[in-house]
Design a protein around this motif. Structure first.
Motif, PDB file in Angstrom:
ATOM      1  N   ILE A  61      -7.263  -6.404  -5.552  1.00  0.00           N
ATOM      2  CA  ILE A  61      -7.495  -7.856  -5.502  1.00  0.00           C
ATOM      3  C   ILE A  61      -6.472  -8.574  -6.375  1.00  0.00           C
ATOM      4  N   GLU A  62      -6.234  -8.020  -7.569  1.00  0.00           N
ATOM      5  CA  GLU A  62      -5.276  -8.611  -8.497  1.00  0.00           C
ATOM      6  C   GLU A  62      -3.886  -8.686  -7.875  1.00  0.00           C
ATOM      7  N   TYR A  63      -3.505  -7.664  -7.074  1.00  0.00           N
ATOM      8  CA  TYR A  63      -2.173  -7.619  -6.465  1.00  0.00           C
ATOM      9  C   TYR A  63      -2.210  -8.034  -4.990  1.00  0.00           C
ATOM     10  N   GLU A  64      -3.211  -8.837  -4.657  1.00  0.00           N
ATOM     11  CA  GLU A  64      -3.321  -9.431  -3.320  1.00  0.00           C
ATOM     12  C   GLU A  64      -3.275  -8.379  -2.215  1.00  0.00           C
ATOM     13  N   ASN A  65      -3.964  -7.264  -2.487  1.00  0.00           N
ATOM     14  CA  ASN A  65      -4.094  -6.179  -1.497  1.00  0.00           C
ATOM     15  C   ASN A  65      -2.736  -5.695  -0.988  1.00  0.00           C
ATOM     16  N   ASN A  66      -1.781  -5.559  -1.902  1.00  0.00           N
ATOM     17  CA  ASN A  66      -0.424  -5.114  -1.556  1.00  0.00           C
ATOM     18  C   ASN A  66      -0.485  -3.757  -0.847  1.00  0.00           C
ATOM     19  N   ARG A  67       0.045  -3.720   0.363  1.00  0.00           N
ATOM     20  CA  ARG A  67      -0.104  -2.505   1.184  1.00  0.00           C
ATOM     21  C   ARG A  67       0.644  -1.315   0.594  1.00  0.00           C
ATOM     22  N   HIS A  68       1.748  -1.540  -0.102  1.00  0.00           N
ATOM     23  CA  HIS A  68       2.495  -0.436  -0.707  1.00  0.00           C
ATOM     24  C   HIS A  68       1.717   0.155  -1.886  1.00  0.00           C
ATOM     25  N   LEU A  69       1.140  -0.731  -2.691  1.00  0.00           N
ATOM     26  CA  LEU A  69       0.323  -0.256  -3.804  1.00  0.00           C
ATOM     27  C   LEU A  69      -0.910   0.479  -3.277  1.00  0.00           C
ATOM     28  N   ARG A  70      -1.495  -0.076  -2.213  1.00  0.00           N
ATOM     29  CA  ARG A  70      -2.674   0.579  -1.624  1.00  0.00           C
ATOM     30  C   ARG A  70      -2.328   1.987  -1.145  1.00  0.00           C
ATOM     31  N   HIS A  71      -1.128   2.137  -0.593  1.00  0.00           N
ATOM     32  CA  HIS A  71      -0.708   3.460  -0.106  1.00  0.00           C
ATOM     33  C   HIS A  71      -0.536   4.444  -1.268  1.00  0.00           C
ATOM     34  N   ILE A  72       0.052   3.979  -2.366  1.00  0.00           N
ATOM     35  CA  ILE A  72       0.237   4.848  -3.537  1.00  0.00           C
ATOM     36  C   ILE A  72      -1.118   5.323  -4.066  1.00  0.00           C
ATOM     37  N   LEU A  73      -2.063   4.395  -4.157  1.00  0.00           N
ATOM     38  CA  LEU A  73      -3.391   4.757  -4.676  1.00  0.00           C
ATOM     39  C   LEU A  73      -4.150   5.669  -3.708  1.00  0.00           C
ATOM     40  N   GLU A  74      -3.865   5.498  -2.412  1.00  0.00           N
ATOM     41  CA  GLU A  74      -4.486   6.381  -1.411  1.00  0.00           C
ATOM     42  C   GLU A  74      -3.965   7.814  -1.571  1.00  0.00           C
ATOM     43  N   VAL A  75      -2.656   7.951  -1.784  1.00  0.00           N
ATOM     44  CA  VAL A  75      -2.079   9.288  -2.010  1.00  0.00           C
ATOM     45  C   VAL A  75      -2.690   9.923  -3.260  1.00  0.00           C
TER      46      VAL A  75
END
Length: 713
Positions: free
Chosen positions: A517-531
């Motif tokens: 939420i803080e990073y506006e659901n940044n898809r690249h960050l989401r991918h890193i956290l998913e990995v």
């Protein structure tokens, strides 16, 4: 094809019986295997097994006894040679004469020769069944060594006695003088032939060492087929094939001792040991499954051809079993002093005995020692195999063998009853002492904890390269898994670990949602956290099916993840610093960053924040774990903390299987430290020489396995 299918089913039942025994250890695996063999006959499964006595002895019993002889302790065989000879020859002869006469007395319809044959069938004992029942118990000193030596040699003596008695039945004449002469010719002749064939084998192995550099495959194949060849060679000369096999095994055991230096560095010797254990395990279990498979037919024949009715047969089984136990008790009680050579094997022990007038037998009296020895006279593999050697008809007349079904019924009944009596009464009779397996597991777990502490102190803050950091993380994880495995509360801890991991994942997801939420659901960050999430799942999952799914999932995620890592490293303010020698994909991604302003902006928004984001997740997880810490779950808490700490540090790197060499370096050091600690405990007399040897042997196996794949490559 049917026979192969039947053998495959039998082997599955062998494994199943051992599996059940793992969860009900007080009942021997042999009993479960008998029961499984019995029940399988009532299932609609097409089983077919034609029994041929000579083939059974050569292909099953000979390899079994050869393995026992090859792996027997030379020092204990020599130390207890007198009681072993007494039990394996003297007691066998006494059993044949005394119990045979008793059988003839209570069942007059069985001739004296057939009674002697049945007594000879019942004289061999099964040390494997005894070990299964007494696992974790402390037998009187030296008794298990005597039982193993007895089981090794009395099998041969019993079979020779049986064949002599059987010959007397077939010919219709019996002479004690001729029987004694035949016994010693077959036994002594078999012994010498076994030694000669053993020497020939050793010479061939020497040629193998000289010209083929101890080719492991040849050594293993030779060891597997050797007992079969020796058995047939001895029987060809009308000598005891079983005795020949036993003495060949003993001689090769001695050769292994003489070439100890080579053995420690020879892959073939290690392979032989593993193969011998596997062969012994399968064949032992196979015989008991086969007994269960035959029981319905034995009962059916008793009903169809009633030489004895079932109730009377069961009474005779009980009486004969009691007679065997009593005979054994009296024999051991009379020769009790001969069973205590360990009391007099050093001058210090002799002086101690002269001062105290007490034998080195622990807390057992003469009566208790004899009683335990008699209850350990459990019958098994060889008894059944010998009983099955009884022919269907007499060669001289063509008439059915007298009371064959009754003899088979009694023999199989005595095998089962002796196991049941031992299972019930041995745990009651043997004095309770600290379980050796539990003690050794506790010692190993404690040592592993100390080793982990030393490695953490030495390396945690002193590893500069990423491969070393990754190798260290993998090694620490493996050591902590071993520590949990060897602690005697493993099942509870594993169950608790699953609950705690579920709790951490639930709480972490809340934290991850806040960050996104803080990073506006940044898809690249989401991918890193998913990995990161799936890598942690892979580290904490021990189900094969789940591991396959996670591996597949990561293979999809990490392809994109690696490209994203390159983008993160290239997304600098100064894009003019590229060099002409960069990799093609790197150039492509750099050009993509130049032309795609939006992508570049998205990357730059969180690029420098990623270490802080990962650290915040790590600290959050560790805090959750710490809040659940109690005195009882310390091992699991430390394990999970190290997982999050060590592997989050290496998030930007490829999967852990890329760092095998680095991990092996730390694991090798850990094994060296463990060996040093075990030797120190032995010097300080906190553990016995036997316990230290057991722990060191396991560590040597671990070290051999650690480098096995590397050697093959």
């Amino acid at each position: 094809m049917e026979i192969l299918f039947t053998i495959a089913i039998f082997i599955v039942l062998v494994i199943t019986g051992s599996f059940i025994n793992r969860y009900i250890p007080r009942i021997p695996a042999a009993l479960f295997q008998v029961m499984l063999g019995f029940f399988i006959t009532y299932l609609p499964i097409p089983l077919h097994f034609e029994f041929e006595s000579e083939a059974f002895m050569a292909l099953v019993i000979a390899p079994l006894l050869f393995t026992d002889a090859y792996k027997a302790s030379r020092s204990e065989l020599w130390l207890y040679k007198r009681p072993i000879v007494y039990m394996s020859v003297g007691l066998v002869i006494a059993t044949v004469l005394v119990v045979g006469s008793f059988i003839n007395f209570i069942i007059p319809s069985i001739s004296l020769g057939a009674s002697f044959a049945l007594a000879a069938i019942l004289s061999p004992t099964d040390a494997v069944a005894v070990k299964s029942i007494t696992k974790g118990m402390k037998l009187p000193k030296g008794l298990m060594a005597i039982l193993e030596g007895e089981s090794l040699l009395n099998d041969a003596a019993g079979i020779v006695s049986f064949k002599i008695a059987l010959a007397a039945i077939i010919t219709g004449t019996f002479s004690f003088a001729n029987a004694s002469k035949e016994f010693f010719i077959a036994a002594i002749g078999g012994m010498f032939l076994g030694i000669i064939l053993g020497l020939v084998t050793i010479s061939l192995k020497s040629l193998n060492r000289k010209f083929l550099n101890s080719e492991p495959t040849i050594l293993v194949i030779t060891q597997v087929i050797l007992p079969i060849l020796v058995y047939f060679a001895a029987e060809k000369f009308h000598l005891s094939g079983i005795i020949a096999v036993v003495f060949t095994g003993i001689l090769l055991n001695f050769e292994k001792y003489l070439f100890q230096g080579e053995s420690l560095n020879n892959q073939g010797v290690v392979s032989i040991n593993y193969n011998q254990d596997t062969v012994s395990y399968i064949l032992n279990g196979f015989v008991f499954v086969f007994l269960g498979y035959l029981l319905p037919d034995i009962f059916s024949n008793m009903v169809k051809f009633p030489d004895l009715d079932i109730k009377t047969g069961l009474l005779y089984v009980a009486l004969i079993t009691i007679a065997l136990i009593i005979s054994r008790f009296i024999f051991v009680y009379l020769f009790y002093l001969s069973f205590q050579p360990h009391t007099f094997n050093t001058s210090n022990k002799i002086i101690e005995f002269l001062k105290t007038k007490k034998l080195d037998v622990g807390n057992y009296s003469r009566f208790e020692y004899a009683l335990i020895s008699s209850l350990c006279g459990i019958h098994g593999t060889v008894t059944l195999a010998t009983a099955l050697m009884i022919p269907l008809t007499l060669e001289s007349t063509g008439q059915p063998f007298p009371l064959r079904d009754a003899i088979l019924f009694i023999a199989s009944g005595v095998v089962l009853l002796s196991m049941i009596i031992g299972t019930i009464f041995l745990p009651i009779t043997i004095k309770k002492e600290e379980n050796e397996e539990i003690f050794l597991n506790n010692a190993r777990s404690k040592i592993l904890g100390e080793v982990i502490g030393e490695l953490q102190t030495k390396y945690y803050n002193n590893l500069d390269t990423t491969p070393d950091r990754m190798g260290y993380a993998i090694a620490i994880k493996k050591l902590q898994e071993q520590q949990i495995y060897f602690c005697n509360d493993e099942k509870r801890l594993v169950h608790y670990s699953k609950k705690l991991v579920a709790l951490i994942e639930k709480e972490e997801q809340k934290k991850i949602n806040e960050i996104l939420i803080e990073y506006e659901n940044n898809r690249h960050l989401r991918h890193i956290l998913e990995v990161r999430k799936w890598r942690l799942k892979k580290l904490l999952t021990y189900s094969v099916f789940k591991q396959l799914f996670i591996t597949l999932k990561l293979s999809i995620l990490e392809g994109k993840f690696r490209r994203l890592l390159v983008l993160l490293n290239l997304a600098t303010d100064d894009m003019s610093s590229s060099t002409a020698n960069q990799h093609r994909i790197e150039k492509h991604l750099r050009n993509r960053l130049k032309t795609n302003v939006e992508l570049r902006q998205q990357i730059k928004e969180f690029r420098h924040s990623i270490p802080d984001i990962i650290d915040s997740l790590t600290y959050n997880a560790i805090n959750i774990i710490e809040n659940q810490k109690t005195k009882e779950n310390t091992l699991i808490i430390d394990f999970l903390k190290n997982i999050y700490d060590n592997f989050d540090y290496t998030l930007y790197n490829a999967p852990s299987n890329s760092y095998v060499e680095e991990s092996r370096k730390f694991e090798t050091e850990a094994i060296a430290i463990q060996k040093e600690k075990i030797n120190n405990l032995k010097i300080q007399k906190k553990i016995s020489h036997h316990e230290a040897d057991t722990l060191l042997r396991d560590l040597n196996y671990n070290e051999a396995l650690l480098y096995a794949n590397n050697i093959e490559e």
